[in-house]
Design a protein around this motif. Structure first.
Motif, mmCIF file in Angstrom:
data_model
loop_
_atom_site.group_PDB
_atom_site.id
_atom_site.type_symbol
_atom_site.label_atom_id
_atom_site.label_comp_id
_atom_site.label_asym_id
_atom_site.label_seq_id
_atom_site.Cartn_x
_atom_site.Cartn_y
_atom_site.Cartn_z
ATOM 1 N N CYS A 86 -68.665 -23.726 60.122
ATOM 2 C CA CYS A 86 -69.556 -24.117 59.027
ATOM 3 C C CYS A 86 -68.719 -24.496 57.816
ATOM 4 O O CYS A 86 -67.555 -24.095 57.702
ATOM 5 C CB CYS A 86 -70.535 -22.997 58.675
ATOM 6 N N ALA A 87 -69.322 -25.279 56.927
ATOM 7 C CA ALA A 87 -68.613 -25.723 55.727
ATOM 8 C C ALA A 87 -69.621 -26.073 54.643
ATOM 9 O O ALA A 87 -70.768 -26.408 54.931
ATOM 10 C CB ALA A 87 -67.748 -26.944 56.044
ATOM 11 N N SER A 88 -69.172 -25.962 53.394
ATOM 12 C CA SER A 88 -69.992 -26.348 52.255
ATOM 13 C C SER A 88 -69.096 -27.068 51.248
ATOM 14 O O SER A 88 -67.944 -26.665 51.050
ATOM 15 C CB SER A 88 -70.629 -25.110 51.625
ATOM 16 N N TYR A 89 -69.622 -28.130 50.624
ATOM 17 C CA TYR A 89 -68.814 -28.965 49.735
ATOM 18 C C TYR A 89 -69.517 -29.164 48.388
ATOM 19 O O TYR A 89 -70.741 -29.248 48.327
ATOM 20 C CB TYR A 89 -68.585 -30.356 50.359
ATOM 21 N N ASP A 90 -68.707 -29.261 47.348
ATOM 22 C CA ASP A 90 -69.212 -29.652 46.033
ATOM 23 C C ASP A 90 -68.449 -30.914 45.625
ATOM 24 O O ASP A 90 -67.280 -30.851 45.254
ATOM 25 C CB ASP A 90 -68.987 -28.537 45.006
ATOM 26 N N GLN B 91 -74.414 -18.196 52.978
ATOM 27 C CA GLN B 91 -73.514 -17.578 51.987
ATOM 28 C C GLN B 91 -72.484 -18.578 51.461
ATOM 29 O O GLN B 91 -72.043 -18.467 50.327
ATOM 30 C CB GLN B 91 -72.769 -16.368 52.594
ATOM 31 N N LEU B 92 -72.072 -19.536 52.295
ATOM 32 C CA LEU B 92 -71.072 -20.514 51.853
ATOM 33 C C LEU B 92 -71.536 -21.251 50.603
ATOM 34 O O LEU B 92 -70.804 -21.355 49.630
ATOM 35 C CB LEU B 92 -70.775 -21.539 52.958
ATOM 36 N N GLU B 93 -72.758 -21.768 50.656
ATOM 37 C CA GLU B 93 -73.262 -22.509 49.497
ATOM 38 C C GLU B 93 -73.431 -21.601 48.288
ATOM 39 O O GLU B 93 -73.117 -21.975 47.166
ATOM 40 C CB GLU B 93 -74.578 -23.206 49.846
ATOM 41 N N THR B 94 -73.919 -20.386 48.531
ATOM 42 C CA THR B 94 -74.097 -19.415 47.445
ATOM 43 C C THR B 94 -72.763 -19.128 46.770
ATOM 44 O O THR B 94 -72.649 -19.158 45.540
ATOM 45 C CB THR B 94 -74.698 -18.106 47.999
ATOM 46 N N TYR B 95 -71.742 -18.861 47.582
ATOM 47 C CA TYR B 95 -70.423 -18.530 47.025
ATOM 48 C C TYR B 95 -69.758 -19.732 46.358
ATOM 49 O O TYR B 95 -69.031 -19.585 45.392
ATOM 50 C CB TYR B 95 -69.505 -17.952 48.104
ATOM 51 N N LEU B 96 -70.010 -20.913 46.895
ATOM 52 C CA LEU B 96 -69.418 -22.114 46.305
ATOM 53 C C LEU B 96 -69.916 -22.296 44.864
ATOM 54 O O LEU B 96 -69.167 -22.716 43.989
ATOM 55 C CB LEU B 96 -69.754 -23.347 47.152
ATOM 56 N N VAL B 97 -71.159 -21.918 44.637
ATOM 57 C CA VAL B 97 -71.707 -21.981 43.273
ATOM 58 C C VAL B 97 -71.217 -20.780 42.451
ATOM 59 O O VAL B 97 -70.686 -20.927 41.354
ATOM 60 C CB VAL B 97 -73.259 -22.011 43.314
ATOM 61 N N LYS B 98 -71.374 -19.585 43.018
ATOM 62 C CA LYS B 98 -71.069 -18.356 42.264
ATOM 63 C C LYS B 98 -69.613 -18.261 41.829
ATOM 64 O O LYS B 98 -69.309 -17.845 40.719
ATOM 65 C CB LYS B 98 -71.426 -17.133 43.109
#
Length: 199
Positions: free
Chosen positions: A21-25, A123-130
């Protein structure tokens, strides 16, 4: 202002890494560069995991990015891509936390059989913001203390972690995972960085 660009979880097996899984900003990129930036971040993350030994951590500079990676003893791997100002310790503390939570949600025997990027791990998206603000990591001081016992290898260039004779330019041009636009994006970024780093 410090910046986190992506968080990724991969599974390393001999000779390759598989995306879980991955999340990007990509909000700091212009609209037309966003998909190329995402593809290139994916490519760099996967390449670094494949060239990081099991049970080790490293932070590697690549252009405007710092690529922080940790490959655990069970080959579950985490990557944080940040700017150069994001604290290395905080990035590695975050990786440790992510991998522990991922391992608690998905049993190890499923890691190698999950289809690429199919793991549902919000959690990835949550942590990427937090964790855009590294001070948020203060709550993770217990992990931080454990990390102080761990050596993080810092490399000034991605070439330092490639195998002898390998060149990033060649890996990019051969990659089937990068579109023509992403390869052009990489070459443009490379030229911009080389002209500015000669001073």
């Amino acid at each position: 202002m410090v910046k986190l660009f992506s968080l990724s979880v991969l599974h390393k097996s001999p000779g390759k890494a598989t995306w879980l899984c991955a999340s990007y900003d990509t909000s700091t990129f212009n609209f037309f560069q966003r998909s190329s930036a995402t593809e290139f971040m994916s490519f760099v993350s996967k390449t670094i995991v494949e060239r990081t030994h099991t049970c080790s951590r490293q932070s590697v500079k690549e252009g405007d990015y710092m690529c922080h990676v940790y490959v655990r003893a069970d080959n579950l791997s985490g990557v944080v891509l940040s700017d150069h100002d994001y604290p290395h310790r905080v990035a590695h503390t975050l990786i440790t936390k992510l991998l522990e939570e991922f391992a608690a949600k998905f049993i190890p025997s499923s890691w190698s059989s999950l289809p690429e990027k199919s793991a549902v791990f919000p959690q990835l998206e949550t942590y990427l913001v937090k964790y855009q603000n590294p001070r948020e990591a203060d709550a993770m001081t217990k992990i931080q203390e454990e990390l102080d016992e761990t050596k993080i290898i810092l490399h000034n260039t991605i070439e330092a972690v490639l195998e002898r004779g390998e060149k990033l330019d060649d890996l990019v041009s051969k990659s089937e995972g990068l579109s023509v636009q992403s390869k052009a994006f990489y070459k443009t970024a490379r030229k911009t960085n080389s002209c500015c780093s000669l001073g």
